[in-house]
Write a protein that holds these residues in place. Structure first.
Motif, PDB file in Angstrom:
ATOM      1  N   ALA A 153       0.833  -1.200   0.000  1.00  0.00           N
ATOM      2  CA  ALA A 153       0.000   0.000   0.000  1.00  0.00           C
ATOM      3  C   ALA A 153       0.869   1.251   0.000  1.00  0.00           C
ATOM      4  O   ALA A 153       0.555   2.236  -0.665  1.00  0.00           O
ATOM      5  N   ARG A 154       1.981   1.219   0.721  1.00  0.00           N
ATOM      6  CA  ARG A 154       2.906   2.353   0.738  1.00  0.00           C
ATOM      7  C   ARG A 154       3.507   2.589  -0.631  1.00  0.00           C
ATOM      8  O   ARG A 154       3.638   3.721  -1.094  1.00  0.00           O
ATOM      9  N   ARG A 155       3.877   1.508  -1.308  1.00  0.00           N
ATOM     10  CA  ARG A 155       4.439   1.653  -2.655  1.00  0.00           C
ATOM     11  C   ARG A 155       3.432   2.334  -3.579  1.00  0.00           C
ATOM     12  O   ARG A 155       3.776   3.226  -4.353  1.00  0.00           O
ATOM     13  N   ARG A 156       2.172   1.904  -3.499  1.00  0.00           N
ATOM     14  CA  ARG A 156       1.145   2.497  -4.350  1.00  0.00           C
ATOM     15  C   ARG A 156       0.914   3.954  -3.979  1.00  0.00           C
ATOM     16  O   ARG A 156       0.756   4.810  -4.858  1.00  0.00           O
ATOM     17  N   LEU A 157       0.899   4.252  -2.679  1.00  0.00           N
ATOM     18  CA  LEU A 157       0.670   5.621  -2.230  1.00  0.00           C
ATOM     19  C   LEU A 157       1.774   6.556  -2.712  1.00  0.00           C
ATOM     20  O   LEU A 157       1.508   7.632  -3.257  1.00  0.00           O
ATOM     21  N   ILE A 158       3.034   6.151  -2.518  1.00  0.00           N
ATOM     22  CA  ILE A 158       4.164   6.997  -2.928  1.00  0.00           C
ATOM     23  C   ILE A 158       4.170   7.178  -4.435  1.00  0.00           C
ATOM     24  O   ILE A 158       4.390   8.284  -4.954  1.00  0.00           O
ATOM     25  N   ASP A 159       3.912   6.096  -5.176  1.00  0.00           N
ATOM     26  CA  ASP A 159       3.896   6.183  -6.637  1.00  0.00           C
ATOM     27  C   ASP A 159       2.794   7.127  -7.103  1.00  0.00           C
ATOM     28  O   ASP A 159       3.013   7.970  -7.982  1.00  0.00           O
ATOM     29  N   ALA A 160       1.609   6.996  -6.492  1.00  0.00           N
ATOM     30  CA  ALA A 160       0.482   7.857  -6.890  1.00  0.00           C
ATOM     31  C   ALA A 160       0.780   9.316  -6.579  1.00  0.00           C
ATOM     32  O   ALA A 160       0.507  10.205  -7.389  1.00  0.00           O
ATOM     33  N   ARG A 161       1.367   9.599  -5.408  1.00  0.00           N
ATOM     34  CA  ARG A 161       1.668  10.985  -5.048  1.00  0.00           C
ATOM     35  C   ARG A 161       2.729  11.586  -5.967  1.00  0.00           C
ATOM     36  O   ARG A 161       2.663  12.763  -6.321  1.00  0.00           O
ATOM     37  N   ARG A 162       3.698  10.785  -6.370  1.00  0.00           N
ATOM     38  CA  ARG A 162       4.722  11.303  -7.269  1.00  0.00           C
ATOM     39  C   ARG A 162       4.137  11.615  -8.640  1.00  0.00           C
ATOM     40  O   ARG A 162       4.480  12.623  -9.252  1.00  0.00           O
ATOM     41  N   ARG A 163       3.268  10.747  -9.125  1.00  0.00           N
ATOM     42  CA  ARG A 163       2.653  11.002 -10.432  1.00  0.00           C
ATOM     43  C   ARG A 163       1.778  12.254 -10.377  1.00  0.00           C
ATOM     44  O   ARG A 163       1.851  13.112 -11.257  1.00  0.00           O
ATOM     45  N   ILE A 164       0.947  12.350  -9.350  1.00  0.00           N
ATOM     46  CA  ILE A 164       0.063  13.500  -9.232  1.00  0.00           C
ATOM     47  C   ILE A 164       0.862  14.769  -8.965  1.00  0.00           C
ATOM     48  O   ILE A 164       0.517  15.856  -9.434  1.00  0.00           O
ATOM     49  N   GLY A 165       1.966  14.648  -8.235  1.00  0.00           N
ATOM     50  CA  GLY A 165       2.811  15.804  -7.970  1.00  0.00           C
ATOM     51  C   GLY A 165       3.427  16.389  -9.223  1.00  0.00           C
ATOM     52  O   GLY A 165       3.854  17.549  -9.231  1.00  0.00           O
ATOM     53  N   ALA A 166       3.480  15.606 -10.309  1.00  0.00           N
ATOM     54  CA  ALA A 166       4.041  16.094 -11.570  1.00  0.00           C
ATOM     55  C   ALA A 166       3.020  16.894 -12.390  1.00  0.00           C
ATOM     56  O   ALA A 166       3.385  17.515 -13.392  1.00  0.00           O
ATOM     57  N   LEU A 167       1.763  16.890 -11.950  1.00  0.00           N
ATOM     58  CA  LEU A 167       0.735  17.616 -12.691  1.00  0.00           C
ATOM     59  C   LEU A 167       0.837  19.115 -12.446  1.00  0.00           C
ATOM     60  O   LEU A 167       1.239  19.562 -11.374  1.00  0.00           O
ATOM     61  N   SER A 168       0.423  19.884 -13.455  1.00  0.00           N
ATOM     62  CA  SER A 168       0.321  21.334 -13.267  1.00  0.00           C
ATOM     63  C   SER A 168      -0.901  21.635 -12.409  1.00  0.00           C
ATOM     64  O   SER A 168      -1.758  20.768 -12.180  1.00  0.00           O
ATOM     65  N   LYS A 169      -1.007  22.875 -11.952  1.00  0.00           N
ATOM     66  CA  LYS A 169      -2.157  23.280 -11.129  1.00  0.00           C
ATOM     67  C   LYS A 169      -3.458  23.036 -11.880  1.00  0.00           C
ATOM     68  O   LYS A 169      -4.422  22.502 -11.324  1.00  0.00           O
ATOM     69  N   ARG A 170      -3.522  23.418 -13.145  1.00  0.00           N
ATOM     70  CA  ARG A 170      -4.746  23.258 -13.923  1.00  0.00           C
ATOM     71  C   ARG A 170      -5.059  21.779 -14.152  1.00  0.00           C
ATOM     72  O   ARG A 170      -6.226  21.368 -14.094  1.00  0.00           O
ATOM     73  N   GLU A 171      -4.038  20.976 -14.402  1.00  0.00           N
ATOM     74  CA  GLU A 171      -4.259  19.540 -14.589  1.00  0.00           C
ATOM     75  C   GLU A 171      -4.795  18.895 -13.317  1.00  0.00           C
ATOM     76  O   GLU A 171      -5.647  18.007 -13.378  1.00  0.00           O
ATOM     77  N   ARG A 172      -4.322  19.355 -12.159  1.00  0.00           N
ATOM     78  CA  ARG A 172      -4.836  18.833 -10.890  1.00  0.00           C
ATOM     79  C   ARG A 172      -6.293  19.244 -10.691  1.00  0.00           C
ATOM     80  O   ARG A 172      -7.104  18.483 -10.165  1.00  0.00           O
ATOM     81  N   GLU A 173      -6.625  20.466 -11.108  1.00  0.00           N
ATOM     82  CA  GLU A 173      -8.009  20.911 -10.996  1.00  0.00           C
ATOM     83  C   GLU A 173      -8.925  20.049 -11.865  1.00  0.00           C
ATOM     84  O   GLU A 173     -10.016  19.658 -11.442  1.00  0.00           O
ATOM     85  N   VAL A 174      -8.482  19.753 -13.079  1.00  0.00           N
ATOM     86  CA  VAL A 174      -9.269  18.896 -13.962  1.00  0.00           C
ATOM     87  C   VAL A 174      -9.447  17.516 -13.327  1.00  0.00           C
ATOM     88  O   VAL A 174     -10.553  16.940 -13.347  1.00  0.00           O
ATOM     89  N   LEU A 175      -8.380  16.977 -12.742  1.00  0.00           N
ATOM     90  CA  LEU A 175      -8.470  15.671 -12.085  1.00  0.00           C
ATOM     91  C   LEU A 175      -9.457  15.712 -10.918  1.00  0.00           C
ATOM     92  O   LEU A 175     -10.260  14.789 -10.742  1.00  0.00           O
ATOM     93  N   ASP A 176      -9.413  16.764 -10.124  1.00  0.00           N
ATOM     94  CA  ASP A 176     -10.332  16.870  -8.991  1.00  0.00           C
ATOM     95  C   ASP A 176     -11.792  16.906  -9.447  1.00  0.00           C
ATOM     96  O   ASP A 176     -12.646  16.210  -8.889  1.00  0.00           O
ATOM     97  N   TRP A 177     -12.075  17.717 -10.456  1.00  0.00           N
ATOM     98  CA  TRP A 177     -13.456  17.784 -10.942  1.00  0.00           C
ATOM     99  C   TRP A 177     -13.865  16.485 -11.636  1.00  0.00           C
ATOM    100  O   TRP A 177     -15.016  16.061 -11.548  1.00  0.00           O
ATOM    101  N   LEU A 178     -12.907  15.857 -12.319  1.00  0.00           N
ATOM    102  CA  LEU A 178     -13.190  14.563 -12.947  1.00  0.00           C
ATOM    103  C   LEU A 178     -13.580  13.541 -11.870  1.00  0.00           C
ATOM    104  O   LEU A 178     -14.473  12.716 -12.070  1.00  0.00           O
ATOM    105  N   SER A 179     -12.911  13.612 -10.726  1.00  0.00           N
ATOM    106  CA  SER A 179     -13.212  12.694  -9.620  1.00  0.00           C
ATOM    107  C   SER A 179     -14.592  12.935  -9.033  1.00  0.00           C
ATOM    108  O   SER A 179     -15.140  12.072  -8.348  1.00  0.00           O
ATOM    109  N   GLU A 180     -15.150  14.126  -9.298  1.00  0.00           N
ATOM    110  CA  GLU A 180     -16.509  14.430  -8.856  1.00  0.00           C
ATOM    111  C   GLU A 180     -17.551  13.919  -9.831  1.00  0.00           C
ATOM    112  O   GLU A 180     -18.750  14.089  -9.617  1.00  0.00           O
TER     113      GLU A 180
END
Length: 220
Positions: A127-154
């Motif tokens: 679970a830690r491996r998945r968490l760290i990997d997911a955070r690193r991938r998401i951390g590479a997103l721009s602010k706008r890309e993160r916003e799109v991901l957040d709304w997509l999750s809604e």
């Protein structure tokens, strides 16, 4: 008696480390002590569990887990502190720690933690491996890309995201395609899953992360 394991004690003062080490040895387990993270990384352990306390925890569990991951150390991590609040314990567990111990260490608490390691260590490390990997991938997103991901999750469509962000649907499509590429996601569900694995509601790489509405629609 529980099977013998190696317990790596890091942080705190020399007296605290010595007390923890004596108790661990008296219970028939192996103890290693480290003054700080540098000592641990210089001689990375490959088995057992890490108990971290005091100064080592100052930057937060999430940062500590990332530093350990950078060093190739995936052992279960247990935080230890004198008189932790309920909020601190919950935050540490949500951030990825296996357990939380109260200092000074007591034998029954240590035994409980060791049993926890035996029952959950493998699942927790994965679970830690998945968490760290997911955070690193998401951390590479721009602010706008993160916003799109957040709304997509809604559960929002491209048109709905465009309205919420006050940009054109075509611009949303571009940001969404870039976001999916950076995450290595083939479908929207893959991107949403990574967001959930990252604990995205509790984890923000910076202070510019988008604020979501209080009322949530069902995700994909």
């Amino acid at each position: 008696m529980e099977p013998r394991i190696s317990i790596h004690v890091i942080g705190g003062n020399s007296r605290s480390r010595a007390e923890q080490s004596r108790m661990i040895l008296a219970m028939g387990h192996h103890a290693e002590v480290y003054a700080d993270l540098v000592e641990l990384v210089d001689c990375p352990p490959r088995s057992g569990v890490i108990i971290a306390s005091d100064d080592v925890l100052e930057d937060g569990i999430a940062n500590l887990l990332e530093e350990l991951a950078d060093a190739g150390i995936w052992l279960p991590l247990v935080a230890a502190k004198a008189d932790p609040s309920v909020e601190e314990v919950v935050a540490v567990i949500q951030a990825g720690a296996l357990d939380f111990l109260r200092l000074p260490l007591e034998e029954d608490e240590l035994l409980r933690m060791i049993r926890h390691v035996h029952s959950d260590a493998g699942r927790h490390a994965e679970a830690r491996r998945r968490l760290i990997d997911a955070r690193r991938r998401i951390g590479a997103l721009s602010k706008r890309e993160r916003e799109v991901l957040d709304w997509l999750s809604e559960g929002c469509s491209n048109k709905a995201i465009a309205r919420n962000l006050e940009i054109s649907p075509r611009t949303v499509e571009i940001h969404r395609a870039n976001m999916m590429g950076k995450l290595g996601a083939r479908h929207a569900a893959d991107a949403v899953r990574l967001r959930l694995e990252a604990g995205w509601d509790d984890y923000r790489p910076d202070d510019e992360a988008p604020q979501m509405p209080a009322t949530r629609r069902a995700p994909y």
